[in-house]
Design a protein around this motif. Structure first.
Motif, PDB file in Angstrom:
ATOM      1  N   VAL A 118      67.566  31.128 -20.193  1.00 56.00           N
ATOM      2  CA  VAL A 118      68.099  30.856 -18.861  1.00 56.00           C
ATOM      3  C   VAL A 118      68.665  29.445 -18.751  1.00 56.00           C
ATOM      4  O   VAL A 118      68.038  28.479 -19.195  1.00 56.00           O
ATOM      5  N   GLY A 119      69.840  29.375 -18.156  1.00 52.28           N
ATOM      6  CA  GLY A 119      70.460  28.081 -17.903  1.00 52.28           C
ATOM      7  C   GLY A 119      70.665  27.871 -16.416  1.00 52.28           C
ATOM      8  O   GLY A 119      70.937  28.814 -15.674  1.00 52.28           O
ATOM      9  N   SER A 120      70.495  26.630 -15.959  1.00 54.12           N
ATOM     10  CA  SER A 120      70.791  26.331 -14.562  1.00 54.12           C
ATOM     11  C   SER A 120      71.366  24.921 -14.475  1.00 54.12           C
ATOM     12  O   SER A 120      71.681  24.316 -15.508  1.00 54.12           O
ATOM     13  N   GLY A 121      71.497  24.421 -13.260  1.00 50.34           N
ATOM     14  CA  GLY A 121      72.074  23.083 -13.126  1.00 50.34           C
ATOM     15  C   GLY A 121      72.614  22.856 -11.734  1.00 50.34           C
ATOM     16  O   GLY A 121      72.389  23.657 -10.823  1.00 50.34           O
ATOM     17  N   MET A 122      73.325  21.757 -11.573  1.00 49.82           N
ATOM     18  CA  MET A 122      73.788  21.379 -10.237  1.00 49.82           C
ATOM     19  C   MET A 122      75.131  20.661 -10.324  1.00 49.82           C
ATOM     20  O   MET A 122      75.573  20.291 -11.404  1.00 49.82           O
ATOM     21  N   MET A 123      75.726  20.479  -9.162  1.00 51.08           N
ATOM     22  CA  MET A 123      76.928  19.647  -9.083  1.00 51.08           C
ATOM     23  C   MET A 123      76.513  18.226  -8.721  1.00 51.08           C
ATOM     24  O   MET A 123      75.537  18.016  -8.012  1.00 51.08           O
ATOM     25  N   ILE A 124      77.297  17.282  -9.213  1.00 56.83           N
ATOM     26  CA  ILE A 124      76.917  15.871  -9.103  1.00 56.83           C
ATOM     27  C   ILE A 124      77.978  15.121  -8.297  1.00 56.83           C
ATOM     28  O   ILE A 124      79.172  15.189  -8.623  1.00 56.83           O
ATOM     29  N   GLY A 125      77.534  14.452  -7.234  1.00 56.13           N
ATOM     30  CA  GLY A 125      78.480  13.724  -6.375  1.00 56.13           C
ATOM     31  C   GLY A 125      78.907  14.529  -5.157  1.00 56.13           C
ATOM     32  O   GLY A 125      79.990  14.332  -4.613  1.00 56.13           O
ATOM     33  N   LEU A 126      78.040  15.429  -4.713  1.00 55.99           N
ATOM     34  CA  LEU A 126      78.333  16.225  -3.508  1.00 55.99           C
ATOM     35  C   LEU A 126      78.236  15.337  -2.263  1.00 55.99           C
ATOM     36  O   LEU A 126      77.472  14.360  -2.254  1.00 55.99           O
ATOM     37  N   PRO A 127      78.977  15.695  -1.196  1.00 52.73           N
ATOM     38  CA  PRO A 127      78.861  14.910   0.039  1.00 52.73           C
ATOM     39  C   PRO A 127      77.410  14.909   0.528  1.00 52.73           C
ATOM     40  O   PRO A 127      76.812  15.972   0.659  1.00 52.73           O
ATOM     41  N   GLY A 128      76.867  13.731   0.740  1.00 54.02           N
ATOM     42  CA  GLY A 128      75.498  13.627   1.264  1.00 54.02           C
ATOM     43  C   GLY A 128      74.421  13.614   0.195  1.00 54.02           C
ATOM     44  O   GLY A 128      73.229  13.500   0.498  1.00 54.02           O
ATOM     45  N   GLN A 129      74.827  13.721  -1.073  1.00 50.71           N
ATOM     46  CA  GLN A 129      73.830  13.746  -2.162  1.00 50.71           C
ATOM     47  C   GLN A 129      73.409  12.321  -2.535  1.00 50.71           C
ATOM     48  O   GLN A 129      74.256  11.453  -2.715  1.00 50.71           O
ATOM     49  N   THR A 130      72.097  12.100  -2.623  1.00 48.15           N
ATOM     50  CA  THR A 130      71.587  10.765  -2.982  1.00 48.15           C
ATOM     51  C   THR A 130      71.070  10.772  -4.422  1.00 48.15           C
ATOM     52  O   THR A 130      70.872  11.839  -5.015  1.00 48.15           O
ATOM     53  N   LEU A 131      70.819   9.569  -4.961  1.00 50.54           N
ATOM     54  CA  LEU A 131      70.244   9.474  -6.311  1.00 50.54           C
ATOM     55  C   LEU A 131      68.890  10.152  -6.361  1.00 50.54           C
ATOM     56  O   LEU A 131      68.524  10.776  -7.348  1.00 50.54           O
ATOM     57  N   GLU A 132      68.150  10.024  -5.261  1.00 49.17           N
ATOM     58  CA  GLU A 132      66.827  10.649  -5.220  1.00 49.17           C
ATOM     59  C   GLU A 132      66.959  12.174  -5.326  1.00 49.17           C
ATOM     60  O   GLU A 132      66.186  12.825  -6.031  1.00 49.17           O
ATOM     61  N   MET A 133      67.942  12.725  -4.646  1.00 50.51           N
ATOM     62  CA  MET A 133      68.155  14.182  -4.729  1.00 50.51           C
ATOM     63  C   MET A 133      68.502  14.593  -6.160  1.00 50.51           C
ATOM     64  O   MET A 133      68.034  15.612  -6.663  1.00 50.51           O
ATOM     65  N   LEU A 134      69.345  13.778  -6.824  1.00 50.79           N
ATOM     66  CA  LEU A 134      69.712  14.107  -8.213  1.00 50.79           C
ATOM     67  C   LEU A 134      68.491  14.039  -9.131  1.00 50.79           C
ATOM     68  O   LEU A 134      68.316  14.889 -10.012  1.00 50.79           O
ATOM     69  N   ALA A 135      67.643  13.028  -8.896  1.00 51.12           N
ATOM     70  CA  ALA A 135      66.421  12.923  -9.701  1.00 51.12           C
ATOM     71  C   ALA A 135      65.539  14.147  -9.449  1.00 51.12           C
ATOM     72  O   ALA A 135      64.948  14.702 -10.381  1.00 51.12           O
ATOM     73  N   ASP A 136      65.474  14.591  -8.192  1.00 52.03           N
ATOM     74  CA  ASP A 136      64.705  15.807  -7.880  1.00 52.03           C
ATOM     75  C   ASP A 136      65.301  17.023  -8.593  1.00 52.03           C
ATOM     76  O   ASP A 136      64.575  17.895  -9.070  1.00 52.03           O
ATOM     77  N   ASP A 137      66.647  17.084  -8.633  1.00 50.49           N
ATOM     78  CA  ASP A 137      67.298  18.204  -9.350  1.00 50.49           C
ATOM     79  C   ASP A 137      66.838  18.237 -10.807  1.00 50.49           C
ATOM     80  O   ASP A 137      66.509  19.295 -11.343  1.00 50.49           O
ATOM     81  N   LEU A 138      66.834  17.070 -11.434  1.00 54.51           N
ATOM     82  CA  LEU A 138      66.452  17.008 -12.856  1.00 54.51           C
ATOM     83  C   LEU A 138      64.982  17.396 -13.032  1.00 54.51           C
ATOM     84  O   LEU A 138      64.637  18.155 -13.942  1.00 54.51           O
ATOM     85  N   CYS A 139      64.128  16.913 -12.127  1.00 51.59           N
ATOM     86  CA  CYS A 139      62.704  17.289 -12.200  1.00 51.59           C
ATOM     87  C   CYS A 139      62.528  18.786 -11.956  1.00 51.59           C
ATOM     88  O   CYS A 139      61.661  19.425 -12.553  1.00 51.59           O
TER      89      CYS A 139
END
Ligand code: 5AD
Length: 354
Positions: A197-218
């Motif tokens: 299984v593969g998943s992931g996210m988009m990076i640099g979305l309107p309203g996205q913070t570094l903390e949210m990206l770190a949560d995505d990775l976790c």
């Protein structure tokens, strides 16, 4: 930052945020190099390839960021015939590919579900059952996933787009077809069906913070995925989300996308990480840079050229780059960039235990 203190597989949200805050070119280089070192020591320096075939842009969903959303009536809709798909597979086999990705807009009707099953059987037969097939066909009923697995699919890609439910809801319409919980449940169901299984996210979305990206990775770690595809968000002019403006400059999204690759390689050393095609739309060296930041999978677009311009999820610059030209670029760069392009292998995720 003392990189030697970042134990592979053991970093936490705080360290990830610190990685994502990095801006100094020398420090960036150090982080990218450290991630490559971990990749090379854990799974080796081989880069695996998958031939991407964009089967159809017909889509029932209406994601606010995506160029092939159902409401975009500027798009000419297409669906490749079996003959066209098999011809493309044949061409890719001749080029040396052993692994394929079939991507399509999302449909759940039985005609589509059955067509995919039949195509999987045909393609596996064509490849003498010596190839791997990845599907990227969206959210489906758990039974459909089981059916497709039995028919010959080995892997499945389904990004969660953002693990932050509120942010997810701002980039999708508010209706039954676009539910955060359904998306997460689908990823869990894919696992139960036995897929890599593969998943992931988009990076640099309107309203996205570094903390949210770190949560995505976790969250990727929590889901224990085998593969990850993540790349910069790029506005498509015919979508609602292009109107809002992200407030994050493209060069910033580019840097963050590379740092996400490095942070994830440190967090999950064994998984397969794809070099996102979207990076190439910001910088012609984008996918090479991602490999140099710790990624290990390349997915050259092998879709027939006559329909390729109809599969624009975002504004593309490199859409006409043919697979062969891209491979050439990688082959000519591999020695001085410290990796080896290996087409002649399935490249299963080392995090996947059958
Ligand atoms: N910018 C970047 N990525 C996009 N995708 C869709 N639209 C865009 C866009 N505007 C990505 C989504 C989806 C994948 C197939 O393409 O993350 O899961």
């Amino acid at each position: 930052m003392n990189l030697q203190k970042l134990d592979p597989g053991k970093i936490g949200k705080r360290e990830i945020i610190r990685i994502l805050e990095t801006t100094h070119p020398d420090e960036l280089r150090e982080i990218y190099d450290y991630a490559c070192k971990i990749r090379n020591e854990t799974i080796g320096n081989k880069v695996y390839t998958r031939a991407l075939i964009e089967l159809s842009n017909k889509c029932q969903k209406d994601c606010l960021y995506c160029g092939i959303r159902a409401s975009n009536n500027k798009v000419k809709r297409y669906e490749l015939s079996d003959e066209e798909v098999l011809k493309t597979v044949n061409g890719a086999l001749a080029e040396g590919y052993k692994s394929f990705v079939i991507q399509s807009g999302e449909r759940q009707d039985s005609a589509f579900v059955n067509r995919i099953s039949q195509l999987l059987q045909q393609i596996q037969k064509f490849g003498d059952n010596k190839i791997r097939i990845t599907l990227s066909c969206g959210e489906q009923h758990p039974e459909t996933y089981i059916k497709w697995k039995k028919a010959g699919a080995d892997r499945y890609l389904l990004r969660f787009e953002s693990s932050d439910q509120k942010l997810f809801e701002t980039i999708h319409p508010n209706n039954q077809k676009h539910k955060y919980n359904d998306r997460i449940a689908a990823i869990v169901n894919l696992r139960k069906a036995g897929f890599q299984v593969g998943s992931g996210m988009m990076i640099g979305l309107p309203g996205q913070t570094l903390e949210m990206l770190a949560d995505d990775l976790c969250f990727l770690k929590e889901l224990d995925v085998h593969m990850v595809g993540m790349g910069p968000f790029l506005e498509h002019p015919d979508t609602p989300l292009s109107k809002s403006g992200t407030g994050i400059h493209e060069s910033e999204r580019y840097r963050l996308a590379l740092l996400c690759v490095s942070a994830l390689r440190i967090l999950m050393p064994k998984i397969n990480i794809a070099a996102a095609t979207a990076l190439d739309s910001i910088n012609a060296m984008g996918r090479l840079d991602a490999i140099e930041a710790g990624a290990n999978v390349l997915m050259p677009n092998c879709t027939p050229l006559n329909v390729r311009e109809n599969y624009f999820l975002y504004k593309k610059k490199s859409h006409l780059t043919e697979s062969r030209q891209l491979l050439q670029k990688f082959i000519s760069n591999q020695n001085n960039r410290g990796f080896i392009l290996n087409m002649n292998a399935w490249g299963d995720s080392r995090a996947y235990k059958n």
